[in-house]
Design a protein around this motif. Structure first.
Motif, PDB file in Angstrom:
ATOM      1  N   MET A   1       1.935 -29.894 -85.236  1.00  0.00           N
ATOM      2  CA  MET A   1       1.292 -29.401 -85.945  1.00  0.00           C
ATOM      3  C   MET A   1       1.200 -28.297 -86.093  1.00  0.00           C
ATOM      4  O   MET A   1       1.398 -27.215 -84.913  1.00  0.00           O
ATOM      5  N   THR A   2       1.725 -27.535 -87.286  1.00  0.00           N
ATOM      6  CA  THR A   2       2.068 -25.946 -87.703  1.00  0.00           C
ATOM      7  C   THR A   2       0.730 -24.647 -87.255  1.00  0.00           C
ATOM      8  O   THR A   2      -0.391 -24.788 -87.804  1.00  0.00           O
ATOM      9  N   GLU A   3       0.380 -23.918 -85.940  1.00  0.00           N
ATOM     10  CA  GLU A   3      -0.164 -23.061 -85.686  1.00  0.00           C
ATOM     11  C   GLU A   3      -0.562 -21.756 -87.133  1.00  0.00           C
ATOM     12  O   GLU A   3      -0.394 -21.980 -87.913  1.00  0.00           O
ATOM     13  N   VAL A   4      -1.991 -22.473 -87.694  1.00  0.00           N
ATOM     14  CA  VAL A   4      -2.822 -21.607 -88.792  1.00  0.00           C
ATOM     15  C   VAL A   4      -3.307 -20.158 -88.288  1.00  0.00           C
ATOM     16  O   VAL A   4      -3.833 -20.409 -86.934  1.00  0.00           O
ATOM     17  N   VAL A   5      -2.730 -19.436 -88.875  1.00  0.00           N
ATOM     18  CA  VAL A   5      -3.196 -18.175 -88.511  1.00  0.00           C
ATOM     19  C   VAL A   5      -3.734 -17.778 -89.179  1.00  0.00           C
ATOM     20  O   VAL A   5      -3.707 -17.544 -90.390  1.00  0.00           O
ATOM     21  N   ALA A   6      -5.019 -16.974 -88.909  1.00  0.00           N
ATOM     22  CA  ALA A   6      -6.260 -16.770 -89.897  1.00  0.00           C
ATOM     23  C   ALA A   6      -6.714 -15.167 -89.793  1.00  0.00           C
ATOM     24  O   ALA A   6      -6.848 -14.946 -88.766  1.00  0.00           O
ATOM     25  N   VAL A   7      -7.505 -14.422 -90.112  1.00  0.00           N
ATOM     26  CA  VAL A   7      -8.741 -13.214 -90.290  1.00  0.00           C
ATOM     27  C   VAL A   7     -10.319 -13.825 -90.568  1.00  0.00           C
ATOM     28  O   VAL A   7     -10.495 -14.932 -91.403  1.00  0.00           O
ATOM     29  N   LEU A   8     -11.419 -13.999 -89.579  1.00  0.00           N
ATOM     30  CA  LEU A   8     -12.673 -14.015 -89.926  1.00  0.00           C
ATOM     31  C   LEU A   8     -13.283 -12.980 -90.289  1.00  0.00           C
ATOM     32  O   LEU A   8     -13.495 -11.682 -90.165  1.00  0.00           O
ATOM     33  N   LEU A   9     -13.613 -13.279 -91.545  1.00  0.00           N
ATOM     34  CA  LEU A   9     -14.669 -11.801 -91.950  1.00  0.00           C
ATOM     35  C   LEU A   9     -16.507 -12.124 -92.167  1.00  0.00           C
ATOM     36  O   LEU A   9     -16.341 -13.014 -92.458  1.00  0.00           O
ATOM     37  N   CYS A  10     -17.199 -11.384 -91.222  1.00  0.00           N
ATOM     38  CA  CYS A  10     -18.238 -11.773 -90.703  1.00  0.00           C
ATOM     39  C   CYS A  10     -19.267 -10.676 -90.395  1.00  0.00           C
ATOM     40  O   CYS A  10     -18.612 -10.170 -89.668  1.00  0.00           O
ATOM     41  N   PRO A  11     -20.293 -10.897 -90.899  1.00  0.00           N
ATOM     42  CA  PRO A  11     -21.207  -9.524 -91.570  1.00  0.00           C
ATOM     43  C   PRO A  11     -22.412 -10.519 -89.893  1.00  0.00           C
ATOM     44  O   PRO A  11     -22.128 -10.958 -89.652  1.00  0.00           O
ATOM     45  N   GLY A  12     -22.450  -8.931 -89.233  1.00  0.00           N
ATOM     46  CA  GLY A  12     -22.863  -9.332 -87.958  1.00  0.00           C
ATOM     47  C   GLY A  12     -22.488  -9.624 -86.785  1.00  0.00           C
ATOM     48  O   GLY A  12     -21.364 -10.833 -86.491  1.00  0.00           O
ATOM     49  N   ASP A  13     -21.894  -8.693 -85.340  1.00  0.00           N
ATOM     50  CA  ASP A  13     -20.993  -8.260 -84.437  1.00  0.00           C
ATOM     51  C   ASP A  13     -20.906  -9.623 -83.970  1.00  0.00           C
ATOM     52  O   ASP A  13     -20.064  -9.972 -83.820  1.00  0.00           O
ATOM     53  N   ARG A  14     -22.506 -10.380 -83.886  1.00  0.00           N
ATOM     54  CA  ARG A  14     -22.538 -11.441 -82.434  1.00  0.00           C
ATOM     55  C   ARG A  14     -22.397 -12.807 -83.207  1.00  0.00           C
ATOM     56  O   ARG A  14     -21.047 -13.707 -82.453  1.00  0.00           O
ATOM     57  N   LEU A  15     -22.492 -13.445 -84.659  1.00  0.00           N
ATOM     58  CA  LEU A  15     -22.562 -14.325 -85.076  1.00  0.00           C
ATOM     59  C   LEU A  15     -20.467 -14.589 -85.110  1.00  0.00           C
ATOM     60  O   LEU A  15     -20.009 -15.407 -85.159  1.00  0.00           O
ATOM     61  N   ARG A  16     -20.155 -13.135 -85.485  1.00  0.00           N
ATOM     62  CA  ARG A  16     -19.044 -12.821 -85.473  1.00  0.00           C
ATOM     63  C   ARG A  16     -17.854 -13.537 -84.233  1.00  0.00           C
ATOM     64  O   ARG A  16     -17.199 -14.031 -84.388  1.00  0.00           O
ATOM     65  N   GLN A  17     -18.454 -12.797 -82.778  1.00  0.00           N
ATOM     66  CA  GLN A  17     -17.453 -13.091 -81.996  1.00  0.00           C
ATOM     67  C   GLN A  17     -17.831 -14.519 -81.696  1.00  0.00           C
ATOM     68  O   GLN A  17     -16.523 -15.749 -81.295  1.00  0.00           O
ATOM     69  N   GLU A  18     -18.728 -15.216 -82.107  1.00  0.00           N
ATOM     70  CA  GLU A  18     -19.345 -16.657 -81.915  1.00  0.00           C
ATOM     71  C   GLU A  18     -18.260 -17.265 -82.275  1.00  0.00           C
ATOM     72  O   GLU A  18     -17.554 -18.349 -82.113  1.00  0.00           O
ATOM     73  N   LEU A  19     -18.304 -17.302 -83.784  1.00  0.00           N
ATOM     74  CA  LEU A  19     -17.665 -17.772 -84.602  1.00  0.00           C
ATOM     75  C   LEU A  19     -16.048 -18.329 -84.832  1.00  0.00           C
ATOM     76  O   LEU A  19     -15.623 -19.401 -83.959  1.00  0.00           O
ATOM     77  N   SER A  20     -15.547 -16.426 -83.906  1.00  0.00           N
ATOM     78  CA  SER A  20     -14.388 -16.741 -83.554  1.00  0.00           C
ATOM     79  C   SER A  20     -13.748 -17.212 -82.998  1.00  0.00           C
ATOM     80  O   SER A  20     -12.980 -17.834 -82.698  1.00  0.00           O
ATOM     81  N   GLN A  21     -14.819 -17.003 -80.752  1.00  0.00           N
ATOM     82  CA  GLN A  21     -14.239 -17.879 -80.045  1.00  0.00           C
ATOM     83  C   GLN A  21     -14.560 -19.183 -80.201  1.00  0.00           C
ATOM     84  O   GLN A  21     -13.383 -20.081 -79.666  1.00  0.00           O
ATOM     85  N   SER A  22     -14.799 -19.943 -80.998  1.00  0.00           N
ATOM     86  CA  SER A  22     -15.454 -20.971 -81.515  1.00  0.00           C
ATOM     87  C   SER A  22     -15.053 -22.323 -82.148  1.00  0.00           C
ATOM     88  O   SER A  22     -13.989 -22.919 -81.695  1.00  0.00           O
ATOM     89  N   LEU A  23     -14.130 -21.196 -83.393  1.00  0.00           N
ATOM     90  CA  LEU A  23     -13.269 -21.938 -84.214  1.00  0.00           C
ATOM     91  C   LEU A  23     -11.612 -21.970 -83.348  1.00  0.00           C
ATOM     92  O   LEU A  23     -10.895 -22.864 -84.122  1.00  0.00           O
ATOM     93  N   THR A  24     -11.451 -20.951 -82.928  1.00  0.00           N
ATOM     94  CA  THR A  24     -10.176 -20.624 -82.391  1.00  0.00           C
ATOM     95  C   THR A  24      -9.429 -22.358 -81.220  1.00  0.00           C
ATOM     96  O   THR A  24     -10.410 -22.722 -80.424  1.00  0.00           O
ATOM     97  N   GLN A  25      -8.847 -22.309 -81.407  1.00  0.00           N
ATOM     98  CA  GLN A  25      -7.408 -23.847 -80.696  1.00  0.00           C
ATOM     99  C   GLN A  25      -6.831 -23.581 -80.620  1.00  0.00           C
ATOM    100  O   GLN A  25      -6.031 -22.712 -81.528  1.00  0.00           O
ATOM    101  N   VAL A  26      -6.417 -23.878 -79.756  1.00  0.00           N
ATOM    102  CA  VAL A  26      -4.996 -23.402 -79.091  1.00  0.00           C
ATOM    103  C   VAL A  26      -4.070 -24.589 -80.183  1.00  0.00           C
ATOM    104  O   VAL A  26      -3.843 -25.533 -80.306  1.00  0.00           O
ATOM    105  N   TYR A  27      -3.015 -23.792 -80.335  1.00  0.00           N
ATOM    106  CA  TYR A  27      -1.119 -24.332 -80.674  1.00  0.00           C
ATOM    107  C   TYR A  27      -2.503 -24.976 -82.955  1.00  0.00           C
ATOM    108  O   TYR A  27      -1.727 -25.104 -83.091  1.00  0.00           O
ATOM    109  N   GLU A  28      -3.699 -24.394 -82.713  1.00  0.00           N
ATOM    110  CA  GLU A  28      -3.704 -25.160 -83.920  1.00  0.00           C
ATOM    111  C   GLU A  28      -4.365 -24.311 -84.721  1.00  0.00           C
ATOM    112  O   GLU A  28      -3.676 -24.099 -86.388  1.00  0.00           O
ATOM    113  N   ILE A  29      -5.605 -22.879 -84.625  1.00  0.00           N
ATOM    114  CA  ILE A  29      -5.742 -21.670 -85.046  1.00  0.00           C
ATOM    115  C   ILE A  29      -6.082 -20.835 -84.009  1.00  0.00           C
ATOM    116  O   ILE A  29      -6.582 -20.824 -83.043  1.00  0.00           O
TER     117      ILE A  29
END
Length: 127
Positions: A1-29
């Motif tokens: 599976m090819t890693e997908v590189v993305a940018v997360l745009l999200c209002p609110g620092d806390r939610l932005r940090q949580e989603l970025s960390q939670s959705l990141t998956q090594v070798y996937e996203i």
């Protein structure tokens, strides 16, 4: 599976940090950067992601982010629509250029995160 590189745009620092960390998956996203939607065009131009994941809150800045990206640096956009955001509002985001909308009922739940990762990968394959 090819890693997908993305940018997360999200209002609110806390939610932005949580989603970025939670959705990141090594070798996937991998998120190259997480930023406020008001910084959309600068971030997308600098990072050149395959996909933009935008937490859609019906705000003018979210719609402007979609329009700016599509006008200046066309990139695939996945909208995450949380509770309280109507389907009609999300449809407006699609009309502005987003390619898909994912409704999220329980952010942070393991099943929800897996489903969002699958959506990000699916959007990355749109041609």
């Amino acid at each position: 599976m090819t890693e997908v590189v993305a940018v997360l745009l999200c209002p609110g620092d806390r939610l932005r940090q949580e989603l970025s960390q939670s959705l990141t998956q090594v070798y996937e996203i991998r998120f190259l950067e997480a930023a406020d939607p008001r910084e959309a065009i600068e971030v997308v131009t600098r990072q050149n992601p395959a996909v933009v994941v935008l937490v859609f809150d019906e705000s003018a800045s979210a719609l402007t982010a979609i329009q700016d990206i599509m006008a200046r640096k066309q990139t695939l956009i996945l909208l995450i629509r949380g509770e309280g955001v109507g389907a009609d509002a999300a449809a407006l985001g699609v009309e502005c250029g987003a390619v898909d909308v994912a409704a999220v009922q329980v952010p942070g739940a393991a099943g929800t995160l897996d489903a969002l990762r699958r959506r990000v990968r699916r959007v990355s394959r749109v041609t």
